[in-house]
Write an enzyme that holds these catalytic residues in place. Sequence first.
Site, PDB file in Angstrom:
ATOM      1  N   GLY A  47       9.804  34.265  28.762  1.00 13.94           N
ATOM      2  CA  GLY A  47      10.580  35.528  29.638  1.00 13.94           C
ATOM      3  C   GLY A  47      10.156  36.823  29.216  1.00 13.94           C
ATOM      4  O   GLY A  47       9.151  37.121  28.748  1.00 13.94           O
ATOM      5  N   PHE A  73      23.090  30.792   9.042  1.00 14.57           N
ATOM      6  CA  PHE A  73      22.229  30.629  10.266  1.00 14.57           C
ATOM      7  C   PHE A  73      22.701  30.773  11.708  1.00 14.57           C
ATOM      8  O   PHE A  73      22.157  30.286  12.579  1.00 14.57           O
ATOM      9  CB  PHE A  73      21.482  29.261  10.210  1.00 14.57           C
ATOM     10  CG  PHE A  73      20.753  29.104   8.877  1.00 14.57           C
ATOM     11  CD1 PHE A  73      19.548  29.632   8.532  1.00 14.57           C
ATOM     12  CD2 PHE A  73      21.277  28.326   7.698  1.00 14.57           C
ATOM     13  CE1 PHE A  73      18.982  29.530   7.240  1.00 14.57           C
ATOM     14  CE2 PHE A  73      20.579  28.119   6.586  1.00 14.57           C
ATOM     15  CZ  PHE A  73      19.504  28.903   6.108  1.00 14.57           C
ATOM     16  N   GLY A 118      15.264  39.841  21.229  1.00 16.12           N
ATOM     17  CA  GLY A 118      15.830  40.981  20.679  1.00 16.12           C
ATOM     18  C   GLY A 118      16.951  40.789  19.965  1.00 16.12           C
ATOM     19  O   GLY A 118      16.979  39.393  19.240  1.00 16.12           O
ATOM     20  N   THR A 133      21.100  38.601   5.538  1.00 12.91           N
ATOM     21  CA  THR A 133      19.665  38.283   5.353  1.00 12.91           C
ATOM     22  C   THR A 133      18.904  39.524   4.438  1.00 12.91           C
ATOM     23  O   THR A 133      19.135  40.451   4.711  1.00 12.91           O
ATOM     24  CB  THR A 133      19.079  38.241   6.769  1.00 12.91           C
ATOM     25  OG1 THR A 133      19.787  37.266   7.458  1.00 12.91           O
ATOM     26  CG2 THR A 133      17.761  38.006   6.506  1.00 12.91           C
ATOM     27  N   GLU A 183      24.473  34.116  17.359  1.00 14.70           N
ATOM     28  CA  GLU A 183      25.912  34.856  18.270  1.00 14.70           C
ATOM     29  C   GLU A 183      25.829  33.917  19.516  1.00 14.70           C
ATOM     30  O   GLU A 183      25.031  33.424  19.968  1.00 14.70           O
ATOM     31  CB  GLU A 183      25.314  36.292  18.586  1.00 14.70           C
ATOM     32  CG  GLU A 183      25.287  37.140  17.346  1.00 14.70           C
ATOM     33  CD  GLU A 183      24.849  38.657  17.557  1.00 14.70           C
ATOM     34  OE1 GLU A 183      24.976  39.081  18.679  1.00 14.70           O
ATOM     35  OE2 GLU A 183      24.414  39.208  16.745  1.00 14.70           O
ATOM     36  N   ASP A 233      36.446  45.484   4.750  1.00 16.44           N
ATOM     37  CA  ASP A 233      35.415  46.247   5.391  1.00 16.44           C
ATOM     38  C   ASP A 233      35.890  47.668   5.257  1.00 16.44           C
ATOM     39  O   ASP A 233      36.851  48.235   5.258  1.00 16.44           O
ATOM     40  CB  ASP A 233      35.315  46.028   6.894  1.00 16.44           C
ATOM     41  CG  ASP A 233      34.110  46.335   7.564  1.00 16.44           C
ATOM     42  OD1 ASP A 233      33.138  45.492   7.971  1.00 16.44           O
ATOM     43  OD2 ASP A 233      33.664  47.557   7.480  1.00 16.44           O
ATOM     44  N   LYS A 264      21.296  38.367  24.884  1.00 12.44           N
ATOM     45  CA  LYS A 264      21.375  37.373  25.271  1.00 12.44           C
ATOM     46  C   LYS A 264      22.743  36.844  25.708  1.00 12.44           C
ATOM     47  O   LYS A 264      23.561  37.600  25.753  1.00 12.44           O
ATOM     48  CB  LYS A 264      21.306  36.363  24.173  1.00 12.44           C
ATOM     49  CG  LYS A 264      22.108  36.125  23.197  1.00 12.44           C
ATOM     50  CD  LYS A 264      21.680  34.888  22.097  1.00 12.44           C
ATOM     51  CE  LYS A 264      22.848  34.578  21.077  1.00 12.44           C
ATOM     52  NZ  LYS A 264      22.223  33.534  20.276  1.00 12.44           N
ATOM     53  N   CYS A 317      18.803  40.330  14.757  1.00 12.57           N
ATOM     54  CA  CYS A 317      18.136  39.495  13.726  1.00 12.57           C
ATOM     55  C   CYS A 317      16.847  39.483  13.993  1.00 12.57           C
ATOM     56  O   CYS A 317      15.947  40.034  13.072  1.00 12.57           O
ATOM     57  CB  CYS A 317      18.928  38.330  13.573  1.00 12.57           C
ATOM     58  SG  CYS A 317      20.410  38.263  13.125  1.00 12.57           S
TER      59      CYS A 317
HETATM   60  C1  UDX Z   1      19.058  34.224  15.523  1.00 16.02           C
HETATM   61  C2  UDX Z   1      18.795  33.050  14.650  1.00 16.02           C
HETATM   62  O1  UDX Z   1      18.875  31.968  15.880  1.00 16.02           O
HETATM   63  C3  UDX Z   1      19.800  32.574  14.079  1.00 16.02           C
HETATM   64  O2  UDX Z   1      19.615  31.284  13.368  1.00 16.02           O
HETATM   65  C4  UDX Z   1      20.070  33.521  12.871  1.00 16.02           C
HETATM   66  O3  UDX Z   1      21.292  33.375  12.125  1.00 16.02           O
HETATM   67  C5  UDX Z   1      20.170  34.936  13.546  1.00 16.02           C
HETATM   68  O4  UDX Z   1      18.963  35.128  14.358  1.00 16.02           O
HETATM   69  P1  UDX Z   1      20.682  35.091  17.335  1.00 16.02           P
HETATM   70  O5  UDX Z   1      20.101  36.532  16.993  1.00 16.02           O
HETATM   71  O6  UDX Z   1      22.063  35.197  17.481  1.00 16.02           O
HETATM   72  O7  UDX Z   1      20.148  34.405  16.080  1.00 16.02           O
HETATM   73  O8  UDX Z   1      19.817  34.766  18.774  1.00 16.02           O
HETATM   74  P2  UDX Z   1      18.886  33.752  19.176  1.00 16.02           P
HETATM   75  O9  UDX Z   1      19.569  32.729  19.999  1.00 16.02           O
HETATM   76  O10 UDX Z   1      18.213  32.991  17.953  1.00 16.02           O
HETATM   77  O11 UDX Z   1      17.965  34.318  20.293  1.00 16.02           O
HETATM   78  C6  UDX Z   1      17.379  35.451  19.929  1.00 16.02           C
HETATM   79  C7  UDX Z   1      16.496  36.011  21.015  1.00 16.02           C
HETATM   80  O12 UDX Z   1      15.275  35.136  21.425  1.00 16.02           O
HETATM   81  C8  UDX Z   1      17.250  36.415  22.437  1.00 16.02           C
HETATM   82  O13 UDX Z   1      17.103  37.723  22.811  1.00 16.02           O
HETATM   83  C9  UDX Z   1      16.881  35.260  23.075  1.00 16.02           C
HETATM   84  O14 UDX Z   1      17.159  35.674  24.514  1.00 16.02           O
HETATM   85  C10 UDX Z   1      15.369  35.080  22.998  1.00 16.02           C
HETATM   86  N1  UDX Z   1      14.937  33.682  23.105  1.00 16.02           N
HETATM   87  C11 UDX Z   1      15.437  32.368  22.643  1.00 16.02           C
HETATM   88  C12 UDX Z   1      13.867  33.436  24.015  1.00 16.02           C
HETATM   89  O15 UDX Z   1      13.363  34.551  24.640  1.00 16.02           O
HETATM   90  N2  UDX Z   1      13.490  32.416  24.318  1.00 16.02           N
HETATM   91  C13 UDX Z   1      13.815  31.216  23.910  1.00 16.02           C
HETATM   92  O16 UDX Z   1      13.255  30.093  23.997  1.00 16.02           O
HETATM   93  C14 UDX Z   1      14.966  31.557  23.024  1.00 16.02           C
END
Ligand code: UDX
Length: 437
Positions: A257, A149, A261, A121, A152, A30, A327, A264
């Site tokens: 909700g 995929f 955010g 991505t 976090e 890095d 999250k 990704c």
């Molecule tokens: C996401 C994808 O899930 C993952 O496969 C990809 O590689 C990267 O982007 P991530 O950003 O870590 O992963 O979080 P994720 O668990 O997908 O949640 C994304 C957002 O959606 C969070 O803010 C979470 O609070 C929100 N969320 C998730 C909701 O508001 N409702 C839900 O039912 C699920």
Amino acid sequence: MRISVIGCGYLGAVHAACMAKLGHEVVGIDVDEGKIRSLSAAHAPFFEPGLDELLRDVQETGRLSFTTDMSAAAGCAVHFICVGTPQKKGENGADLRYVDAAVEALLPHTRPGDIVVGKSTVPVGTAARLAGILVQSEPSAHLVWNPEFLREGHAIKDTLSPDRLVYGVADGSEDHVAVSVLDEVYANALSAGTPRLITDQPTAELVKTAANSFLATKISFINAMAELCEASGADVTRLADAIGMDDRIGRKFLNAGIGFGGGCLPKDIRAFMARAGELGADQALTFLREVDSINMRRRTRVVELTRELCGGSLLGQNITVLGAAFKPESDDVRDSPALSIAAQLQLQGAVVTVTDPKALENASRRFPELQYEPDLETAMAGADTLLLLTEWQQYKELDPFEVSSGVTGLRILDGRNVLDAAKWRAAGWQYRGLGRP
Ligand code: UDX
């Protein structure tokens, strides 16, 4: 195998550690010296459950090292590109400068037959462009797109035992020489039965953006239903339970909700729309604009609901926001709806205190004007209104009777619909969920 991992952020640091765990000899590279220093001391520069322990374990074996020196990639058979592709400033498209710089810097250190594997991505078409640059410098090297995929908060498990592996190779054929090399990299997961799909490069690139767009759409769909539930007196959580029982729909990612955010989903759907426009296929993705605006509308809705809950004005109201991370199980505040709501409330005259078990350092860098308090009880002391915006376990387990003694007003807005409304109401609280009566 000898592997280099270029880019040691959320994706690369976890990937490097997991590849070493699987028995490979890995160097993580890095440009950020601070990050490399921290990783070399077996300390992740961000919070990811289990990562510090994993770094320590694998570094003890001598199979994992970190450096800022790109020449360390020489002699590795496989090079993973794991750098970030953030949203361009002032535009929807993805900023590819880090991917381009990583590949440029790697070129002088590749050897005949090396495999360069893209995990970041990227907009569809990037792999073909990078493959062209690669073969000009090293004609017998190969470029594969192998999207990641991981989520976090679950990154280690998702890397060691992924749902599926996708290899995008130039000819889309099982016989491509890079397929057997990647099979060796992922031998462990494959022997455990992980499905593996071989595609051409554009398909592999699209798999990732399509998957994230689908997930974002699912969340915005249920949030749109929440708007309807609010207008009609229905309960979106029961609605989600009921429609989710249909196998074809499924209950996952139907939690209404404050919306999605993170680093990704928001930027990926915007970059996807921008790329579709460039390809002359913008109409295909106009629905994603709606997905984005439903999502952003949640944030304004919460500000309005909070104002209502506070009796019509936010001025001078002491509001404690539980959660800053986008999250739970993460310290990531990139495009965090929780923080964006906290900042809005403050701008509109409320006195906002934010607490979070892990994300306060990042949050205070992003919004220095907000007040932060790491201790949950202290943060809630004297609050007129509580807002639960990130569903950390300790917030879900709060006992309304115990909390009552420390606060000034018994008002709570449950931005993730994770509390037992009846229990809070029975304890004398004015409870508001989202999309619930
Ligand atoms: C996401 C994808 O899930 C993952 O496969 C990809 O590689 C990267 O982007 P991530 O950003 O870590 O992963 O979080 P994720 O668990 O997908 O949640 C994304 C957002 O959606 C969070 O803010 C979470 O609070 C929100 N969320 C998730 C909701 O508001 N409702 C839900 O039912 C699920």
